[in-house]
Design a protein around this motif. Structure first.
Motif, PDB file in Angstrom:
ATOM      1  N   TYR A   1      -1.811   6.259   3.305  1.00  0.00           N
ATOM      2  CA  TYR A   1      -1.737   5.545   2.022  1.00  0.00           C
ATOM      3  C   TYR A   1      -3.052   5.611   1.242  1.00  0.00           C
ATOM      4  CZ  TYR A   1       2.376   3.405   4.291  1.00  0.00           C
ATOM      5  OH  TYR A   1       3.578   3.187   4.946  1.00  0.00           O
TER       6      TYR A   1
ATOM      7  N   TYR B   1       0.831  -1.208   0.000  1.00  0.00           N
ATOM      8  CA  TYR B   1       0.000   0.000   0.000  1.00  0.00           C
ATOM      9  C   TYR B   1       0.867   1.261   0.000  1.00  0.00           C
ATOM     10  CZ  TYR B   1      -4.188  -2.799   0.683  1.00  0.00           C
ATOM     11  OH  TYR B   1      -5.213  -3.702   0.513  1.00  0.00           O
TER      12      TYR B   1
ATOM     13  N   VAL C   1      -5.928   4.219   2.002  1.00  0.00           N
ATOM     14  CA  VAL C   1      -6.675   2.951   2.014  1.00  0.00           C
ATOM     15  C   VAL C   1      -7.957   3.153   2.810  1.00  0.00           C
ATOM     16  CG1 VAL C   1      -6.636   0.504   2.657  1.00  0.00           C
ATOM     17  CG2 VAL C   1      -4.537   1.631   1.858  1.00  0.00           C
TER      18      VAL C   1
END
Length: 289
Positions: free
Chosen positions: A65, A21, A67
């Motif tokens: 990141y 990631y 996510v």
């Protein structure tokens, strides 16, 4: 830190995911280190699995990141929470190779387990008598008391399947069914056990017939593992004389997923496989009488 500073399967899986990631977010390790107010060395050790990320670190890194998938976040947070948990098998750890411990940990975490076995009955299906016979036949001397411990560990591994904790598919070459590697009595008991286990809803057993030809020699025995609701291969374990090798690279995983699909396509359907095993069991009884 994982026991003895050695990466555990869970800490390594977490580290691999965090690295992937980070790469996707186009951040380097120093930038990731700033996110959690730590050193670059800590990010490196987190990503290699040599230390386990705290849950708050996982959350901060995933935020950085980008996510947002809640399932991914929960999965990685759970890995962080449980990466140092003691599994049932660790009470036997003094008698087990570290790579075998990794294999058991993969099984324990898996939602899908798939195996190809061209020589022996897989450990997840073995009766105690069969397990004892094949362990004793290894080229290295194993003391009788250690054989008993290893048999007990194999029985412990089977609880995952018996309790429905994973969907399990095994493909056996016809020789495993029809050519006993142990005494006829033990082989018959083993076939009965496989037939019994094959009736479970979470278990599929298929036999690759001799007529499939060269496909049986396309690869050595291996086990593949998935950890999500979909059966995407995320780790592969291969046993050899020196121990167990765990593969996690994308190209390796794709190759073994493809190999298993080819073996499954060439194998008999589950119903036909059961008929073949029942026929072999009847033949064994007739030969013994």
């Amino acid at each position: 830190m994982p026991a003895g500073g050695r990466p555990t399967v869970r800490s390594r899986r977490l580290g691999t995911a965090l690295r992937q990631y980070r790469h996707a977010a186009k951040l380097d390790q120093p930038q990731a280190a700033e996110v959690i107010a730590a050193s670059q060395a800590r990010i490196s050790r987190l990503e290699s699995g040599h230390v386990t990320a705290r849950v708050i670190e996982v959350r901060l890194l995933l935020d950085a990141y980008g996510v947002k998938d809640p399932e991914v976040r929960v999965k990685l947070e759970e890995l962080a929470k449980h990466s140092k948990n003691r599994g049932w098998w660790l009470e036997h750890a003094a008698h087990l190779r570290p790579d075998y411990v990794d294999h058991i940990a993969l099984e324990d975490d898996a939602t899908y387990i798939r195996e190809w076995q061209p020589v022996l009955v897989p450990g997840l299906l073995q009766t105690p008598a069969y397990a004892e016979a094949v362990i004793a036949a290894t080229p290295h001397y194993i003391a009788p008391e250690r054989i008993a411990q290893l048999v007990k560990v194999r029985e412990g591994r089977q609880a995952k399947i018996e309790e429905g904790g994973a969907t399990y598919t095994a493909i056996l070459w016809e020789a495993v069914v029809t050519q006993p590697m142990v005494s006829v009595e033990i082989h018959r008991e083993q076939l009965s056990r496989i037939l019994e286990v094959s009736e479970r809803k979470n278990v599929t057993i298929q036999v690759l017939p001799f007529s499939a030809g060269a496909v049986a020699g396309s690869t050595y025995a291996f086990s593949s593992f998935s950890f999500e609701s979909e059966p995407t291969v995320e780790a592969v374990a291969m046993e050899n004389l020196r121990g167990t090798s765990v593969l996690e690279g994308p190209e390796d995983l794709a190759a073994y997923a493809n190999a298993f699909d080819q073996l499954r396509s060439a194998a008999l359907a589950p119903e036909a496989s059961v008929r073949l095993m029942r026929s072999a069991l009847r033949s064994g009884k007739e030969n013994a009488s």
